[in-house]
Write an enzyme that holds these catalytic residues in place. Sequence first.
Site, short mmCIF file in Angstrom:
data_model
loop_
_atom_site.label_atom_id
_atom_site.label_comp_id
_atom_site.label_asym_id
_atom_site.label_seq_id
_atom_site.Cartn_x
_atom_site.Cartn_y
_atom_site.Cartn_z
N GLU A 293 0.82 -1.21 0.00
CA GLU A 293 0.00 0.00 0.00
C GLU A 293 0.86 1.27 0.00
O GLU A 293 0.56 2.22 -0.70
CB GLU A 293 -0.91 -0.02 1.24
CG GLU A 293 -1.91 1.11 1.31
CD GLU A 293 -3.12 0.88 0.41
OE1 GLU A 293 -3.17 -0.17 -0.25
OE2 GLU A 293 -3.99 1.76 0.39
N ASP A 294 1.91 1.29 0.78
CA ASP A 294 2.62 2.55 1.04
C ASP A 294 3.94 2.73 0.32
O ASP A 294 4.51 3.81 0.33
CB ASP A 294 2.85 2.73 2.55
CG ASP A 294 1.54 2.92 3.29
OD1 ASP A 294 0.55 3.28 2.64
OD2 ASP A 294 1.51 2.68 4.51
#
Length: 490
Positions: free
Chosen positions: A70-71
């Site tokens: 996600e990051d």
Amino acid sequence: MKSAIKALIEKEPTSLIRRAFLFSQNAHEGQKRKSGEPYFVHALATAEILSSWHLDETTIAAGLLHDTVEDTGVPFETIKKEFGDEVAFLVDGVTKLGHIKYRGAVSKGIEQNKAENLRKMILALSQDLRVVFIKLADRMHNMQTLAALPPAKQKRIALETDEIYASLAYRLGMHNVSGELQDLAFPYLHPREYEWLLAATKERYATRLKYLEKIKPQVKKLLEDHDIHPLDLEIRAKRYSSLYKKLLKRDMDLERVNDLVAMRVIVATVPECYATLGVIHEAWRPLPRRIKDYIAIPKPNAYRSLHTTVVGPEEKTIEFQIRTKEMHDENEYGVAAHWLYERRRSGEIVSGKKLAQEIAWVQQLKHWQDRLEGNKEDPEEFLRAMKIEFFQHRIFAVTPGGDVVDLPEESTPIDFAYHVHSEIGDSATGAKVNGVIAPLNHKLKSGDVVEIVTQKGKKPSEDWLKFVKTSMAKDHIRSMMRKRESKRWG
Ligand code: MN
């Protein structure tokens, strides 16, 4: 704090955990959290928490990697290639859970419904309880560092933690985790009450702690004189959040709470639990109606322990909680502990007692499961596999704002649109699923983030009836058709 993860890595330098550690450190390189700390600190802290719950190395590795997709933009396929299907599956599950947001709701009834739906969705999306464990550990660390966020965000996250995650942990029998999450949320949700409680109990806590520290060696000696060797004597202060709940029921009268600080005696066997109780009662006079045998008769939530309150030295009351190590772990870590013991004894013969315990667990989960869905899946099988299968005929999709929409299998963006709002359904022209344009008859999956493109004045198409799944969508489309017909003729 001593790092359990670093110790594990030193012990086994070629391990999965070491590879995950280095990969995550490298992926998060240069990223900072709101607090200014390097981002990797969060990944590591999540893994440390999972290791303190005695979870397996696959789960710990996935904990280290949980934010990389996600990051940091690491492709999911890379995680799969480097760490295998199982780790990748867990990381993917946690990533999907990250898309859900809970803000509470205006009316109480709706709020409970919404919270319940969200808890259901979290389980459905997770598919494997280990995904839930990682999410709980992730949330635990985020709550410990919540001070760095702006106040509005703090409130929302604290509310979500209290109503969704703490409650989910509680239902999974993870009482320690649940209590800790509630304690972390409490100052953000009730700042004035928290201040008051802190001030009002500071001295009382200190006095009680000092007293119990003083008599701890006496208790130890007393037991050893009777040939009982406790594994641990723990002094245990009541949590602020649970004290607050108790005070609400006791007219806010602190005098009426006598288990502010208790002493926990952890022993090896059940007979030793009862022997300990006997020795304590022989030495100090027990208070009537305060003796509870939750070993013979566990609480409905499967909690097991002996409780008693006695008049100790200096005529002061002491609450004792007596239990075995295994009971203790199950009381604190619930399903996670159960899973640990399950693994430990795989290959061993399961004793009758163990089996009874296991059934207590199954019963608890079964009860929950029945209440949620009325599903007839075999609960024992469910528990053994640690897979969450009771929502297999439902999918849960998310709006870009994080709201959950509960739909039957094979639902499409049109079903989704009508469930968000009838006007959105009526004026839908297109859909994006996880950021990618998708046809309106696309079959949605749990965890999909769905965005509906609308156009004012657009009318539903009769063709939609060929693929929509929900009666809600069908009814709306038909009623719009009828309106159109009557206009044409009238
Ligand atoms: Mn995280």
